[in-house]
Design a protein around this motif. Structure first.
Motif, PDB file in Angstrom:
ATOM      1  N   ASN A  58      42.659  57.262  43.768  1.00 60.07           N
ATOM      2  CA  ASN A  58      43.095  58.460  43.390  1.00 60.07           C
ATOM      3  C   ASN A  58      44.642  58.776  42.979  1.00 60.07           C
ATOM      4  OD1 ASN A  58      40.817  60.145  43.407  1.00 60.07           O
ATOM      5  ND2 ASN A  58      40.857  60.522  45.424  1.00 60.07           N
ATOM      6  N   LYS A  59      45.106  59.234  42.137  1.00 56.96           N
ATOM      7  CA  LYS A  59      46.474  59.458  41.767  1.00 56.96           C
ATOM      8  C   LYS A  59      46.761  60.840  41.689  1.00 56.96           C
ATOM      9  CE  LYS A  59      47.397  55.116  39.446  1.00 56.96           C
ATOM     10  NZ  LYS A  59      48.040  54.612  38.032  1.00 56.96           N
ATOM     11  N   ASP A  60      48.048  61.450  41.823  1.00 53.62           N
ATOM     12  CA  ASP A  60      48.163  63.019  41.618  1.00 53.62           C
ATOM     13  C   ASP A  60      48.709  62.900  40.153  1.00 53.62           C
ATOM     14  OD1 ASP A  60      50.760  61.870  41.877  1.00 53.62           O
ATOM     15  OD2 ASP A  60      51.452  62.858  43.562  1.00 53.62           O
ATOM     16  N   GLY A  99      51.303  60.548  39.093  1.00 52.71           N
ATOM     17  CA  GLY A  99      50.841  59.133  38.859  1.00 52.71           C
ATOM     18  C   GLY A  99      51.273  58.294  40.362  1.00 52.71           C
ATOM     19  N   VAL A 100      51.240  59.127  41.450  1.00 53.63           N
ATOM     20  CA  VAL A 100      51.587  58.485  42.895  1.00 53.63           C
ATOM     21  C   VAL A 100      50.255  58.470  43.223  1.00 53.63           C
ATOM     22  CG1 VAL A 100      52.377  59.029  45.008  1.00 53.63           C
ATOM     23  CG2 VAL A 100      53.824  59.553  43.240  1.00 53.63           C
ATOM     24  N   ILE A 101      50.077  57.293  43.844  1.00 54.06           N
ATOM     25  CA  ILE A 101      48.602  57.029  44.432  1.00 54.06           C
ATOM     26  C   ILE A 101      48.476  57.798  45.687  1.00 54.06           C
ATOM     27  CG2 ILE A 101      47.296  55.257  45.367  1.00 54.06           C
ATOM     28  CD1 ILE A 101      48.509  53.131  43.611  1.00 54.06           C
ATOM     29  N   THR A 102      47.488  58.520  45.871  1.00 49.18           N
ATOM     30  CA  THR A 102      47.346  59.483  46.923  1.00 49.18           C
ATOM     31  C   THR A 102      46.169  58.833  48.030  1.00 49.18           C
ATOM     32  OG1 THR A 102      45.643  60.932  45.807  1.00 49.18           O
ATOM     33  CG2 THR A 102      48.303  61.465  45.861  1.00 49.18           C
ATOM     34  N   SER A 103      45.305  57.999  47.429  1.00 46.86           N
ATOM     35  CA  SER A 103      44.248  57.362  48.190  1.00 46.86           C
ATOM     36  C   SER A 103      43.653  56.047  47.659  1.00 46.86           C
ATOM     37  CB  SER A 103      42.967  58.190  48.749  1.00 46.86           C
ATOM     38  OG  SER A 103      42.285  58.654  47.470  1.00 46.86           O
ATOM     39  N   ARG A 104      43.245  55.179  48.394  1.00 49.38           N
ATOM     40  CA  ARG A 104      42.762  53.798  47.835  1.00 49.38           C
ATOM     41  C   ARG A 104      41.698  53.303  48.749  1.00 49.38           C
ATOM     42  NH1 ARG A 104      45.056  50.443  43.462  1.00 49.38           N
ATOM     43  NH2 ARG A 104      42.962  49.545  43.155  1.00 49.38           N
ATOM     44  N   THR A 116      17.763  32.132  37.786  1.00 48.17           N
ATOM     45  CA  THR A 116      18.181  32.888  38.912  1.00 48.17           C
ATOM     46  C   THR A 116      19.382  32.440  39.391  1.00 48.17           C
ATOM     47  OG1 THR A 116      16.643  32.112  40.512  1.00 48.17           O
ATOM     48  CG2 THR A 116      15.701  33.935  38.840  1.00 48.17           C
ATOM     49  N   ARG A 117      20.146  33.501  39.783  1.00 43.40           N
ATOM     50  CA  ARG A 117      21.177  33.150  40.873  1.00 43.40           C
ATOM     51  C   ARG A 117      21.205  33.653  41.998  1.00 43.40           C
ATOM     52  NH1 ARG A 117      26.309  34.303  36.550  1.00 43.40           N
ATOM     53  NH2 ARG A 117      25.740  32.709  34.975  1.00 43.40           N
ATOM     54  N   ALA A 118      21.853  33.134  43.173  1.00 37.81           N
ATOM     55  CA  ALA A 118      22.112  33.817  44.371  1.00 37.81           C
ATOM     56  C   ALA A 118      22.593  35.070  44.294  1.00 37.81           C
ATOM     57  CB  ALA A 118      22.763  32.843  45.439  1.00 37.81           C
ATOM     58  N   PRO A 119      22.034  36.054  45.066  1.00 36.50           N
ATOM     59  CA  PRO A 119      22.824  37.260  45.048  1.00 36.50           C
ATOM     60  C   PRO A 119      24.198  37.401  45.459  1.00 36.50           C
ATOM     61  CG  PRO A 119      21.208  37.304  46.679  1.00 36.50           C
ATOM     62  CD  PRO A 119      20.973  35.844  46.092  1.00 36.50           C
ATOM     63  N   THR A 120      24.991  38.123  44.714  1.00 39.29           N
ATOM     64  CA  THR A 120      26.446  38.118  45.029  1.00 39.29           C
ATOM     65  C   THR A 120      26.974  39.375  45.596  1.00 39.29           C
ATOM     66  OG1 THR A 120      27.063  38.836  42.815  1.00 39.29           O
ATOM     67  CG2 THR A 120      27.077  36.536  43.158  1.00 39.29           C
ATOM     68  N   LYS A 121      25.901  40.305  45.682  1.00 36.70           N
ATOM     69  CA  LYS A 121      26.105  41.763  46.048  1.00 36.70           C
ATOM     70  C   LYS A 121      25.185  41.726  47.213  1.00 36.70           C
ATOM     71  CE  LYS A 121      29.142  43.430  42.333  1.00 36.70           C
ATOM     72  NZ  LYS A 121      29.301  44.527  41.436  1.00 36.70           N
ATOM     73  N   THR A 122      25.471  42.444  48.314  1.00 36.70           N
ATOM     74  CA  THR A 122      24.755  42.642  49.275  1.00 36.70           C
ATOM     75  C   THR A 122      24.433  44.080  49.730  1.00 36.70           C
ATOM     76  OG1 THR A 122      26.042  42.188  51.248  1.00 36.70           O
ATOM     77  CG2 THR A 122      24.671  40.291  49.970  1.00 36.70           C
ATOM     78  N   GLY A 123      25.302  45.046  49.331  1.00 38.00           N
ATOM     79  CA  GLY A 123      25.343  46.240  49.788  1.00 38.00           C
ATOM     80  C   GLY A 123      26.343  46.608  51.016  1.00 38.00           C
ATOM     81  N   CYS A 124      27.110  45.574  51.246  1.00 36.28           N
ATOM     82  CA  CYS A 124      28.054  45.580  52.221  1.00 36.28           C
ATOM     83  C   CYS A 124      28.918  46.776  52.457  1.00 36.28           C
ATOM     84  CB  CYS A 124      28.962  44.331  52.391  1.00 36.28           C
ATOM     85  SG  CYS A 124      30.062  43.898  53.921  1.00 36.28           S
ATOM     86  N   GLY A 125      29.164  47.465  53.367  1.00 34.84           N
ATOM     87  CA  GLY A 125      29.946  48.595  53.768  1.00 34.84           C
ATOM     88  C   GLY A 125      31.202  48.388  54.285  1.00 34.84           C
ATOM     89  N   ALA A 126      31.594  46.935  54.599  1.00 31.27           N
ATOM     90  CA  ALA A 126      33.001  46.730  55.098  1.00 31.27           C
ATOM     91  C   ALA A 126      34.018  47.513  54.089  1.00 31.27           C
ATOM     92  CB  ALA A 126      33.191  45.384  55.322  1.00 31.27           C
ATOM     93  N   LYS A 127      34.878  48.257  54.576  1.00 32.57           N
ATOM     94  CA  LYS A 127      35.964  48.847  53.900  1.00 32.57           C
ATOM     95  C   LYS A 127      37.040  49.293  54.772  1.00 32.57           C
ATOM     96  CE  LYS A 127      33.813  53.271  54.265  1.00 32.57           C
ATOM     97  NZ  LYS A 127      33.107  54.460  53.597  1.00 32.57           N
ATOM     98  N   MET A 128      38.314  49.653  53.886  1.00 36.91           N
ATOM     99  CA  MET A 128      39.438  50.226  54.487  1.00 36.91           C
ATOM    100  C   MET A 128      39.931  51.161  53.454  1.00 36.91           C
ATOM    101  SD  MET A 128      42.745  48.683  56.063  1.00 36.91           S
ATOM    102  CE  MET A 128      43.958  48.527  54.617  1.00 36.91           C
ATOM    103  N   ILE A 129      39.973  52.386  53.938  1.00 39.38           N
ATOM    104  CA  ILE A 129      40.460  53.463  53.059  1.00 39.38           C
ATOM    105  C   ILE A 129      41.823  53.982  53.500  1.00 39.38           C
ATOM    106  CG2 ILE A 129      39.926  55.762  52.098  1.00 39.38           C
ATOM    107  CD1 ILE A 129      36.981  55.319  52.370  1.00 39.38           C
ATOM    108  N   ILE A 130      42.961  53.880  52.619  1.00 40.53           N
ATOM    109  CA  ILE A 130      44.113  54.565  53.028  1.00 40.53           C
ATOM    110  C   ILE A 130      44.445  55.886  52.373  1.00 40.53           C
ATOM    111  CG2 ILE A 130      45.099  52.441  53.691  1.00 40.53           C
ATOM    112  CD1 ILE A 130      46.609  52.328  50.942  1.00 40.53           C
ATOM    113  N   VAL A 131      44.984  56.932  52.761  1.00 44.21           N
ATOM    114  CA  VAL A 131      45.355  58.151  52.318  1.00 44.21           C
ATOM    115  C   VAL A 131      47.022  58.262  52.545  1.00 44.21           C
ATOM    116  CG1 VAL A 131      45.131  60.548  52.354  1.00 44.21           C
ATOM    117  CG2 VAL A 131      43.103  58.859  52.797  1.00 44.21           C
ATOM    118  N   LEU A 132      47.622  58.774  51.347  1.00 44.43           N
ATOM    119  CA  LEU A 132      48.988  58.881  51.653  1.00 44.43           C
ATOM    120  C   LEU A 132      49.382  60.462  52.285  1.00 44.43           C
ATOM    121  CD1 LEU A 132      52.015  58.492  50.628  1.00 44.43           C
ATOM    122  CD2 LEU A 132      51.402  59.924  48.655  1.00 44.43           C
TER     123      LEU A 132
END
Length: 160
Positions: A45-47, A50-55, A77-93
């Motif tokens: 998110n940017k204001d 153009g300043v990043i307010t969250s990421r 067929t390929r091995a799945p590369t996406k598993t629906g993983c919920g690991a995350k870090m959200i930062i806010v200004l």
């Protein structure tokens, strides 16, 4: 927070403070390297200035593979590369201090992590220096093909 001064055993925590969005990314990517997963920058998110307010930074296995109509009988067929993983870090200004704070954090993964010996090969861990970035252009100007340029860089890496 100066990312270069962080100790290797530092783990992300709610409320952590960073001087810039890039410092937060470097910290989370360093943590990801230690834990053996790859990070993806996937929400921003940017204001109006153009300043990043969250990421949001997430595990590269976030989401699920889309089904396409043409996938009825895939050739391979390929091995799945996406598993629906919920690991995350959200930062806010925070406007008062103009510093970024960890606002939301999930450290648990729903998949096996990579082995430590292969951590350097994960997408978010691969680094190309500024000099290496110009190498193909310089090689082209010198009359080398792109293949020759890549072979040269590979030899440099193996012997450097």
């Amino acid at each position: 927070m100066d990312c270069s001064k962080l100790t290797e055993d530092k783990i992300p925590e709610l409320g952590m403070e960073f001087n810039s969005e890039e410092d937060a990314y470097k910290f989370y990517n360093k943590y990801a390297f230690k834990m053996s997963f790859s990070v993806r920058k996937n929400y921003l998110n940017k204001d109006k200035d153009g300043v990043i307010t969250s990421r949001r930074y997430s595990c590269c296995k976030k989401g699920v593979k889309r089904k396409y109509e043409g996938d009825a009988m895939p050739k391979r067929t390929r091995a799945p590369t996406k598993t629906g993983c919920g690991a995350k870090m959200i930062i806010v200004l925070f406007r008062g201090t103009m510093k970024y704070h960890v606002h939301d954090l999930v450290l648990e993964h729903n998949h096996e992590l990579h082995i430590a010996q292969c951590s350097h090969m994960m997408p978010s861990q691969r680094k190309v220096s500024e000099v290496q970035g110009f190498q193909p252009e310089i090689s082209k100007d010198a009359g080398f093909s792109l293949k020759q340029s890549h072979e040269f860089m590979e030899k440099e890496t193996n012997f450097g």
